[in-house]
Scaffold this active site. Structure first.
Site, PDB file in Angstrom:
ATOM      1  N   GLY A  98       0.634  -4.912   0.727  1.00 42.97           N
ATOM      2  CA  GLY A  98      -0.537  -4.902  -0.156  1.00 42.97           C
ATOM      3  C   GLY A  98      -0.265  -5.545  -1.511  1.00 42.97           C
ATOM      4  O   GLY A  98      -1.184  -6.060  -2.157  1.00 42.97           O
ATOM      5  N   ALA A 147       0.873  -1.175   0.000  1.00 43.14           N
ATOM      6  CA  ALA A 147       0.000   0.000   0.000  1.00 43.14           C
ATOM      7  C   ALA A 147       0.909   1.224   0.000  1.00 43.14           C
ATOM      8  O   ALA A 147       2.051   1.155   0.463  1.00 43.14           O
ATOM      9  CB  ALA A 147      -0.871  -0.020   1.245  1.00 43.14           C
ATOM     10  N   GLU A 165       4.444  -5.376   7.183  1.00 39.23           N
ATOM     11  CA  GLU A 165       3.692  -4.330   7.890  1.00 39.23           C
ATOM     12  C   GLU A 165       4.134  -4.131   9.336  1.00 39.23           C
ATOM     13  O   GLU A 165       4.102  -3.013   9.841  1.00 39.23           O
ATOM     14  CB  GLU A 165       2.183  -4.628   7.848  1.00 39.23           C
ATOM     15  CG  GLU A 165       1.531  -4.388   6.491  1.00 39.23           C
ATOM     16  CD  GLU A 165       1.574  -5.600   5.574  1.00 39.23           C
ATOM     17  OE1 GLU A 165       2.356  -6.538   5.845  1.00 39.23           O
ATOM     18  OE2 GLU A 165       0.815  -5.617   4.594  1.00 39.23           O
ATOM     19  N   GLU A 177      -0.659  -9.115  -0.958  1.00 40.18           N
ATOM     20  CA  GLU A 177      -2.100  -9.338  -0.725  1.00 40.18           C
ATOM     21  C   GLU A 177      -2.881  -9.290  -2.038  1.00 40.18           C
ATOM     22  O   GLU A 177      -3.807 -10.078  -2.241  1.00 40.18           O
ATOM     23  CB  GLU A 177      -2.617  -8.295   0.274  1.00 40.18           C
ATOM     24  CG  GLU A 177      -2.049  -8.533   1.678  1.00 40.18           C
ATOM     25  CD  GLU A 177      -2.260  -7.358   2.622  1.00 40.18           C
ATOM     26  OE1 GLU A 177      -1.889  -6.213   2.261  1.00 40.18           O
ATOM     27  OE2 GLU A 177      -2.788  -7.569   3.717  1.00 40.18           O
TER      28      GLU A 177
END
Ligand code: CAA
Length: 259
Positions: A111, A66, A134, A114
């Protein structure tokens, strides 16, 4: 809609989506999510698309997570909204009735990992690296890494990767079952393309059914066995079933209509 952060290209029924922020290692910003959602609203309805490849621009990253710069000042509510929105878009990918392959061409972190896990399959280049870093940022994964990593590689190894933030190489990802194949980077797209073209020779109705039933394995409140009975039974009312069985009996190749 004019896309700013992804590129789309359809060749012979295969849609390639390229995350296009190489200056930020294709970090997933708000714009990418809006654009991915727009594309995945269309894919199920678009009869010209048989399958989808998602990859990253450049030779270094699929997506490095992200976009940290975008969320660094967020508060609790904004954090929850970010995760919820990510889940919704990734569910659109996971529940897409046409096959979606992540062609992981480099870093797939946070992300990015993911996103690859929301796809139906992952094929990696030898330089790919997978990880959920993370915890280095004081965060847990927010785009379902805590759920899909467990589904794909099992609880113990997922706990380790989620807690150590270690990035694993493509070979280890292969060994763990996180990816289906590892290839040289220049062969990655062609291989995914051929895999999707092979699937495109099968019944689209049955392929959509397989995706729905496999996903049911992990859907709370849905009995996957019941789902299989329903989906299997419904196949008997389709043109694809008539074409498939007729072709078998008459010893020729089926030409499916997807109806
Ligand atoms: N967000 C925003 N920008 C990012 C980014 C990210 N996730 N990852 C890389 N970039 C940017 C860098 O800031 C840098 O930009 P500048 O040139 O403007 O400084 C550019 O991309 C190139 O990156 P590096 O210079 O860091 O490249 P490197 O080769 O030295 O390192 C890397 C590569 C190891 C992947 C490193 O970039 C990195 O660790 N990135 C962050 C990985 C990460 O922590 N991902 C998880 C994000 S949080 C998340 O995803 C939460 C969630 O589940 C929802």
């Amino acid at each position: 809609m004019v896309f700013e952060s992804i590129l789309t290209d359809i060749e012979d029924g295969i849609l390639t989506i390229t995350l296009n922020r190489p200056q930020a290692l294709n970090a997933l910003n708000k714009r990418i999510f809006i654009e991915l959602a727009t594309v995945f609203e269309d894919v199920p309805l678009n009869e010209t698309i048989q399958g989808v490849i998602i990859t990253g621009m450049g030779d270094k990253a699929f997506a490095a997570g992200a976009d940290i710069k975008e969320f660094m000042d967020f508060d609790v509510e904004q954090g929850k909204h970010l995760a919820r929105n990510g889940h919704e878009v990734f569910f659109m990918i996971e529940r897409c009735p046409k096959p979606v392959i992540a062609a992981v061409n480099g870093f797939a972190l946070g992300g990015g990992c993911e996103l690859s896990m929301a796809c139906h399959m992952r094929v990696a280049s030898t330089n790919a690296r997978f990880g959920q870093p993370e915890v280095n940022l004081g965060l847990t994964p927010g785009y379902a890494g805590t759920q899909r990593l467990v589904q794909l590689i099992g609880k113990g190894k997922a706990m380790e990767l989620l807690m150590t933030a270690d990035a694993i190489k493509a070979d280890e990802a292969l060994q763990l079952g996180l990816v289906n194949y590892v290839l040289d980077q220049d062969k990655l797209h062609g291989f995914c393309f051929e895999l999707l073209k092979k699937i495109a020779t099968k019944s689209p109705v049955a392929i959509a059914g397989v995706i729905e039933c496999v996903n049911a394995c992990f859907q709370e409140g849905v009995d996957g066995f019941d789902k299989e009975v329903e989906v299997f039974g419904n196949c008997f009312g389709t043109d694809d079933f008539k074409k498939g069985t007729d072709a078998f009996i008459n010893k020729r190749k089926a030409e499916f209509t997807g109806k």
